[in-house]
Design an enzyme around this catalytic site. Structure first.
Site, PDB file in Angstrom:
ATOM      1  NE  ARG A  77      -4.274  -1.428   0.119  1.00  0.00           N
ATOM      2  CZ  ARG A  77      -4.428  -2.483  -0.687  1.00  0.00           C
ATOM      3  NH1 ARG A  77      -3.477  -2.828  -1.535  1.00  0.00           N
ATOM      4  NH2 ARG A  77      -5.541  -3.188  -0.667  1.00  0.00           N
ATOM      5  CD  GLU A 137      -2.910   3.059  -5.260  1.00  0.00           C
ATOM      6  OE1 GLU A 137      -3.939   2.423  -5.600  1.00  0.00           O
ATOM      7  OE2 GLU A 137      -1.921   2.522  -4.764  1.00  0.00           O
ATOM      8  CG  HIS A 197      -3.058  -0.877  -6.670  1.00  0.00           C
ATOM      9  ND1 HIS A 197      -3.495  -0.261  -5.539  1.00  0.00           N
ATOM     10  CD2 HIS A 197      -3.009  -2.206  -6.354  1.00  0.00           C
ATOM     11  CE1 HIS A 197      -3.699  -1.147  -4.584  1.00  0.00           C
ATOM     12  NE2 HIS A 197      -3.407  -2.346  -5.066  1.00  0.00           N
TER      13      HIS A 197
HETATM   14  C1  DGY Z   1      -5.574  -6.205  -2.861  1.00  0.00           C
HETATM   15  O1  DGY Z   1      -6.221  -7.221  -3.176  1.00  0.00           O
HETATM   16  O2  DGY Z   1      -5.633  -5.698  -1.757  1.00  0.00           O
HETATM   17  C2  DGY Z   1      -4.671  -5.618  -3.909  1.00  0.00           C
HETATM   18  O3  DGY Z   1      -4.064  -4.467  -3.534  1.00  0.00           O
HETATM   19  C3  DGY Z   1      -5.381  -5.443  -5.235  1.00  0.00           C
HETATM   20  O4  DGY Z   1      -5.498  -6.689  -5.762  1.00  0.00           O
END
Ligand code: DGY
Length: 328
Positions: free
Chosen positions: A245, A274, A293
């Protein structure tokens, strides 16, 4: 049954086809959906969720007190189409006795692959190299031109040796990595044993690693973990990769570290915010590779995530065990 007697499900976006198919078969529910590939505007979310028993959301939807208040007391299940659930206000959800589910496991391999791809792209300077081919910068073969760092004989530090961290490390073993270090909330002996990894402090991981790979979840403890002090401890030749993240990395400090030569390069699949604004200073740096992402973005993984999200929701609404319930 009339729709007024049916339980309401609110879905905040179009979801991948296999999950969408499953959802279309849930005809004992009154399913309402934001029928778009774009994120739902906040006011539509607040309107759409009113009276819902179940909410299927994405990581881009902030599910906070305002949304929960709008939903009202019917709301029993929040099923997120993601592994991470830092977009949910867990404390408030817990207080209201709402159950939460997520999608671990089904995207692990895809995310680990992308992490390794981003690592190789960054350490072998592929975006710069591709650009040089296109802009005529490729004049001749040259001994020192576009030299990067290789993985063979290196030390890799993994922040978060859970499912994804381990899957990344497994893929790096055949590249000849010499030593694995890791940090986590606590030791994870089974995972560590498989790749012979040493449990160390954050300082040590910064100091000893040639490549630091961030795979932890975002919590108050990990927010801003990669900051000025962390970068100051890193080797000047070291490279940072983040596929967890954005807020785990302090981007201002990262920018300083990349421009002052404190570290060699960074590869980010996640940013704050984002999408990252197109005029963000990090985007002008050759030694910073940024992806939008896409860690879990394979067709199989996204379909599997959508099916799991719908199954979680339906089981939760039926008062049964959910395949992947988050323990709050
Ligand atoms: C999640 O699943 O948390 C990822 O960041 C996106 O697939």
């Amino acid at each position: 049954m009339s729709t007024s007697e049916q339980k309401k499900i609110f879905v905040t976006r179009r979801i991948p086809p296999e999950g969408q198919k499953l959802l279309s078969q849930a005809d004992s529910y009154n399913v309402k959906q934001w029928d778009s590939d774009e994120p739902i505007p906040r006011d539509e979310l607040i309107k759409g969720v009113v009276g819902a028993h179940g909410l299927l959301c994405l990581l881009s939807d902030k599910i906070d007190q305002e949304v929960l208040d709008a939903a009202g007391p019917n709301l029993k299940v929040v099923s997120t189409l993601s592994v991470g659930f830092d977009h949910l206000c867990v404390e408030e959800i817990k207080k209201r006795g709402i159950r939460v589910s997520n999608t671990p496991n089904v995207s692990t391999e895809a995310t680990a692959e992308l992490t390794v791809a981003l690592l190789l792209t960054t350490c072998r300077r592929l975006p710069e190299a591709i650009e040089e081919v296109k802009n005529g910068g490729w004049k001749t073969w040259s001994p020192m031109w576009l030299c990067g760092a290789g993985l063979s004989n290196s030390t890799v530090g993994i922040i978060g040796l859970g499912r994804i961290g381990l899957a990344v490390a497994r893929r790096l073993v055949p590249f000849g990595v010499k030593r694995f270090l890791y940090t986590d909330f606590q030791e994870i002996p089974d995972n560590a044993k498989e790749i012979n990894a040493e449990y160390v402090s954050n300082d040590k991981i910064a100091e000893d690693s040639d490549f630091v790979i961030v795979n932890c979840c975002l919590t108050p403890e990990t927010e801003g973990l990669c900051n000025k002090d962390f970068f100051r401890r890193m080797k000047k030749t070291a490279i940072l990769i983040n596929t967890s993240r954005g807020p785990v990395v302090n981007q201002e400090d990262l920018h300083d570290a990349l421009t002052s030569g404190q570290i060699a390069a960074a590869g980010l699949d996640v940013t704050t915010p984002e999408p990252i604004p197109t005029d963000h200073p990090l985007l002008s740096l050759k030694n910073c590779v940024i992806l939008p992402h896409i860690g879990s973005a394979t067709l199989d993984a996204r379909n599997a995530m959508s099916v799991l999200t719908v199954n979680n929701l339906l089981k939760g609404l039926a008062g049964e065990p959910m395949p992947c319930e988050v323990k709050l």
